[in-house]
Write a protein that holds these residues in place. Sequence first.
Motif, PDB file in Angstrom:
ATOM      1  N   SER A   1      -0.111 -13.826  -4.637  1.00  0.00           N
ATOM      2  CA  SER A   1      -1.244 -13.960  -3.600  1.00  0.00           C
ATOM      3  C   SER A   1      -0.763 -15.229  -2.675  1.00  0.00           C
ATOM      4  O   SER A   1       0.124 -16.241  -3.225  1.00  0.00           O
ATOM      5  CB  SER A   1      -2.473 -13.946  -4.272  1.00  0.00           C
TER       6      SER A   1
ATOM      7  N   LEU B   1       2.819  -6.178  -6.567  1.00  0.00           N
ATOM      8  CA  LEU B   1       2.460  -7.412  -5.939  1.00  0.00           C
ATOM      9  C   LEU B   1       3.229  -8.455  -6.479  1.00  0.00           C
ATOM     10  O   LEU B   1       3.655  -8.426  -7.834  1.00  0.00           O
ATOM     11  CB  LEU B   1       0.997  -7.762  -6.777  1.00  0.00           C
TER      12      LEU B   1
ATOM     13  N   LEU C   1       6.611  -6.896   1.849  1.00  0.00           N
ATOM     14  CA  LEU C   1       5.571  -6.406   2.609  1.00  0.00           C
ATOM     15  C   LEU C   1       4.608  -7.340   2.696  1.00  0.00           C
ATOM     16  O   LEU C   1       3.944  -8.070   1.485  1.00  0.00           O
ATOM     17  CB  LEU C   1       5.007  -5.251   1.874  1.00  0.00           C
TER      18      LEU C   1
ATOM     19  N   PHE D   1      -1.008  -3.305   5.565  1.00  0.00           N
ATOM     20  CA  PHE D   1       0.448  -3.636   5.259  1.00  0.00           C
ATOM     21  C   PHE D   1       1.192  -3.861   6.578  1.00  0.00           C
ATOM     22  O   PHE D   1       0.981  -3.063   7.370  1.00  0.00           O
ATOM     23  CB  PHE D   1       0.862  -2.659   4.524  1.00  0.00           C
TER      24      PHE D   1
ATOM     25  N   GLU E   1       7.250   2.130  -6.105  1.00  0.00           N
ATOM     26  CA  GLU E   1       5.863   1.786  -5.617  1.00  0.00           C
ATOM     27  C   GLU E   1       5.668   0.286  -5.000  1.00  0.00           C
ATOM     28  O   GLU E   1       6.520  -0.567  -5.839  1.00  0.00           O
ATOM     29  CB  GLU E   1       4.650   2.215  -6.386  1.00  0.00           C
ATOM     30  N   PRO E   2       5.005  -0.020  -4.227  1.00  0.00           N
ATOM     31  CA  PRO E   2       4.978  -1.634  -3.892  1.00  0.00           C
ATOM     32  C   PRO E   2       4.206  -2.320  -5.268  1.00  0.00           C
ATOM     33  O   PRO E   2       3.363  -1.734  -5.831  1.00  0.00           O
ATOM     34  CB  PRO E   2       3.869  -1.636  -2.796  1.00  0.00           C
TER      35      PRO E   2
ATOM     36  N   ASP F   1       5.055  -3.868   8.266  1.00  0.00           N
ATOM     37  CA  ASP F   1       5.895  -2.590   8.151  1.00  0.00           C
ATOM     38  C   ASP F   1       7.111  -3.129   7.306  1.00  0.00           C
ATOM     39  O   ASP F   1       8.038  -2.174   6.727  1.00  0.00           O
ATOM     40  CB  ASP F   1       6.605  -2.448   9.413  1.00  0.00           C
TER      41      ASP F   1
ATOM     42  N   TYR G   1       3.848  -8.426  -1.221  1.00  0.00           N
ATOM     43  CA  TYR G   1       4.282  -7.491  -2.211  1.00  0.00           C
ATOM     44  C   TYR G   1       5.868  -7.099  -2.069  1.00  0.00           C
ATOM     45  O   TYR G   1       6.307  -7.252  -1.271  1.00  0.00           O
ATOM     46  CB  TYR G   1       3.570  -6.110  -2.007  1.00  0.00           C
TER      47      TYR G   1
ATOM     48  N   SER H   1      -7.270  -3.442   3.591  1.00  0.00           N
ATOM     49  CA  SER H   1      -6.015  -4.058   3.568  1.00  0.00           C
ATOM     50  C   SER H   1      -5.073  -3.409   4.543  1.00  0.00           C
ATOM     51  O   SER H   1      -4.870  -2.247   4.546  1.00  0.00           O
ATOM     52  CB  SER H   1      -5.535  -3.935   2.173  1.00  0.00           C
TER      53      SER H   1
ATOM     54  N   PHE I   1      -1.577 -11.338   0.562  1.00  0.00           N
ATOM     55  CA  PHE I   1      -0.486 -11.340  -0.429  1.00  0.00           C
ATOM     56  C   PHE I   1       0.729 -10.916  -0.052  1.00  0.00           C
ATOM     57  O   PHE I   1       0.999 -10.436   1.188  1.00  0.00           O
ATOM     58  CB  PHE I   1      -0.924  -9.768  -1.082  1.00  0.00           C
TER      59      PHE I   1
ATOM     60  N   GLN J   1       8.746  -3.998  -2.591  1.00  0.00           N
ATOM     61  CA  GLN J   1       8.975  -2.473  -2.962  1.00  0.00           C
ATOM     62  C   GLN J   1      10.366  -2.199  -2.904  1.00  0.00           C
ATOM     63  O   GLN J   1      11.134  -2.645  -2.090  1.00  0.00           O
ATOM     64  CB  GLN J   1       8.292  -1.710  -2.045  1.00  0.00           C
TER      65      GLN J   1
END
Lengths: 110, 113
Positions: free
Chosen positions: A49, A46, A87, A100, A43-44, A102, A36, A98, A34, A38
């Motif tokens: 995908s 989506l 991300l 993530f 918050e992160p 950096d 994401y 999962s 995925f 931010q």
Amino acid sequence: RKEVEQDPGPFNVPEGATVAFNCTYSNSASQSFFWYRQDCRKEPKLLMSVYSSGNEDGRFTAQLNRASQYISLLIRDSKLSDSATYLCVVTNTNAGKSTFGDGTTLTVKP
Amino acid sequence: DTAVSQTPKYLVTQMGNDKSIKCEQNLGHDTMYWYKQDSKKFLKIMFSYNNKELIINETVPNRFSPKSPDKAHLNLHINSLELGDSAVYFCASSSQLEHNEQFFGPGTRLTVL
């Protein structure tokens, strides 16, 4: 070596530019991928995908290369509102984990 | 409707105190997580629960104790808070039926003085 590594950034680009982010992962058992986004102090969320066949959502295109174990995100015609940290996320469904990256910071300037 | 909610949003406390953060999701997901995002903005998994059972514990000090009373809730209790615990803590949830896409709560900004 980190499980998930991303371009360190930051990326500073003018509006309208095309920018690409890459992400590599070390666990070949990873099954889901995925991107994401931010925003600062948020918050992160989506973004999209990533599938082996590649997928596109408007100005955003994501690609997965399982053989080389990397995923990419291409943003065309950058907008000021695209400024954020991106991300990449790699999931091992069997392990329920999962990981993530950096994050890569993108700033789109007028 | 808020899908993943956390309380409190901000928490300022003294070193040595004990505090709790609560998380609830109304998405019907079977898996919930706690992440810590430090001052360098790196997001690290702390715990993961699937159907109320702990499945991931990423070498987190045992001062941190998660509790999942049911599938919709995952709380985090922290004992003897230390300066290094200052961070933003995010709760998230996912479902295997939805390709494990994670939905995050708004975060709890913890400051330990």
